[in-house]
Design a protein around this motif. Sequence first.
Motif, PDB file in Angstrom:
ATOM      1  N   HIS A  54      -5.009   6.166   6.226  1.00 25.87           N
ATOM      2  CA  HIS A  54      -6.195   5.520   6.801  1.00 25.87           C
ATOM      3  C   HIS A  54      -5.940   4.922   8.185  1.00 25.87           C
ATOM      4  N   HIS A  55      -4.821   5.275   8.823  1.00 26.31           N
ATOM      5  CA  HIS A  55      -4.575   4.810  10.195  1.00 26.31           C
ATOM      6  C   HIS A  55      -5.274   5.725  11.203  1.00 26.31           C
ATOM      7  N   ASP A  90       0.834  -1.205   0.000  1.00 23.73           N
ATOM      8  CA  ASP A  90       0.000   0.000   0.000  1.00 23.73           C
ATOM      9  C   ASP A  90       0.869   1.256   0.000  1.00 23.73           C
ATOM     10  N   THR A  95      -4.531   3.203   1.606  1.00 21.39           N
ATOM     11  CA  THR A  95      -4.124   4.531   1.146  1.00 21.39           C
ATOM     12  C   THR A  95      -4.225   4.608  -0.370  1.00 21.39           C
ATOM     13  N   ASP A 145       0.214   6.738   3.936  1.00 20.09           N
ATOM     14  CA  ASP A 145       0.056   5.449   4.606  1.00 20.09           C
ATOM     15  C   ASP A 145       0.693   5.416   6.004  1.00 20.09           C
ATOM     16  N   ASP A 152      -3.566  -4.512   0.952  1.00 22.90           N
ATOM     17  CA  ASP A 152      -4.103  -4.025   2.236  1.00 22.90           C
ATOM     18  C   ASP A 152      -5.463  -4.635   2.585  1.00 22.90           C
TER      19      ASP A 152
HETATM   20 MN    MN Z   1      -2.182   0.933   4.291  1.00 20.74          MN
END
Ligand code: MN
Length: 340
Positions: free
Chosen positions: A120-121, A30, A140, A94, A172
């Motif tokens: 996206h964390h 990703d 991501t 990411d 991912d």
């Molecule tokens: Mn990721």
Amino acid sequence: MNEATTAKVKELLATPKKIVVVGHKNPDGDAVGSCLALAHVLNSLEHEATVVMPNDFPDFLKWLPDCDSILIHDKAVEKSKKLISDADLIFTLDFNALDRTGEMEIPLKETTAKYVLIDHHQQPDDYAAAVYSDTAMSSTCEMVYHFLDAIGALHLITSEVATQLYTGIMTDTGSFRFPATSATTHRVIAHLIECGVKNTEIHQNIYDTNTPDRIALLGVALQNMKILPEYRTAYITISQKELDDHRFKKGDTEGFVNYALSVTGVVFAVIFIENRQEQIVKISFRSKGSFSVNEFARKYYSGGGHTNAAGGKSTKSLRATVTEFISILPSHKNELTDES
Ligand code: MN
Ligand code: 5GP
């Protein structure tokens, strides 16, 4: 991506810029896919974009279009520092905190460049002029697709860019099966295939590249697996000697933890991998359902990630790390066994 972020990004990209696109340490599909795709499109828009990764990425990604253009910070420190200090704009992809880039954190903190974060964390740090953060996103790479849509650049998706994005979404989402895989994810994938992705080839390039050494190391990992039914937990250990005995290469242990999570009844899976050079034990956590490995990794292992996939590390020995882990489990027994 919301209107305010879109407006901010358009303003930042209104004139040609020197741009660095950065992924996290130990980059995965990703991180590599999203950085390459974004840099490719930014270059088509007359910017001067370079991808810099903190350290090398696994061999199973080394067929990705343009991957030779990636500058590896720990192999070219001075060049990387200069790019970072000369940059007008830095995209961080990411990851959610600059310390996820290891040694690169120092030059990144010193530069006067403005930041754009796409990730996206959970719980992103506050360092960027424009933040596109969405923890519901599959990857991501999917976010980069939506980012390109928002800035009116979808027509610049070549078959190379589509291949880079497809790869990150695929890796991912565990090949489109993890919970964050949405109908929209599939619509994005459908468009990427229309843009020229050879999906079967990508799956083969990523998943059908086992060496005899890697398969033997997987055998060791499976032998070492311990199942703790009372905590619905399974864990795997791999020592430095076991890695050495199988001529370990970066990426060889990718996915091993999923075997622990695939055991019937298990909702929490962990792999502990000794790294004598860094004097740490690197830990990967996976879960099913509501048990948050992000919180677990943050609380005990200076780590983080997502609800169902996170990582962290311990500076204790492998044996002491495992002993400590087992001693922590009773305090989470209710959460682990409440799972339906
Ligand atoms: Mn990721
Ligand atoms: P993996 O176990 O595959 O290395 O990582 C799983 C997820 O956790 C990924 O999203 C990764 O970015 C995140 N992650 C892995 N290690 C760390 C870490 O040491 N710190 C933080 N904050 N996140 C991590």
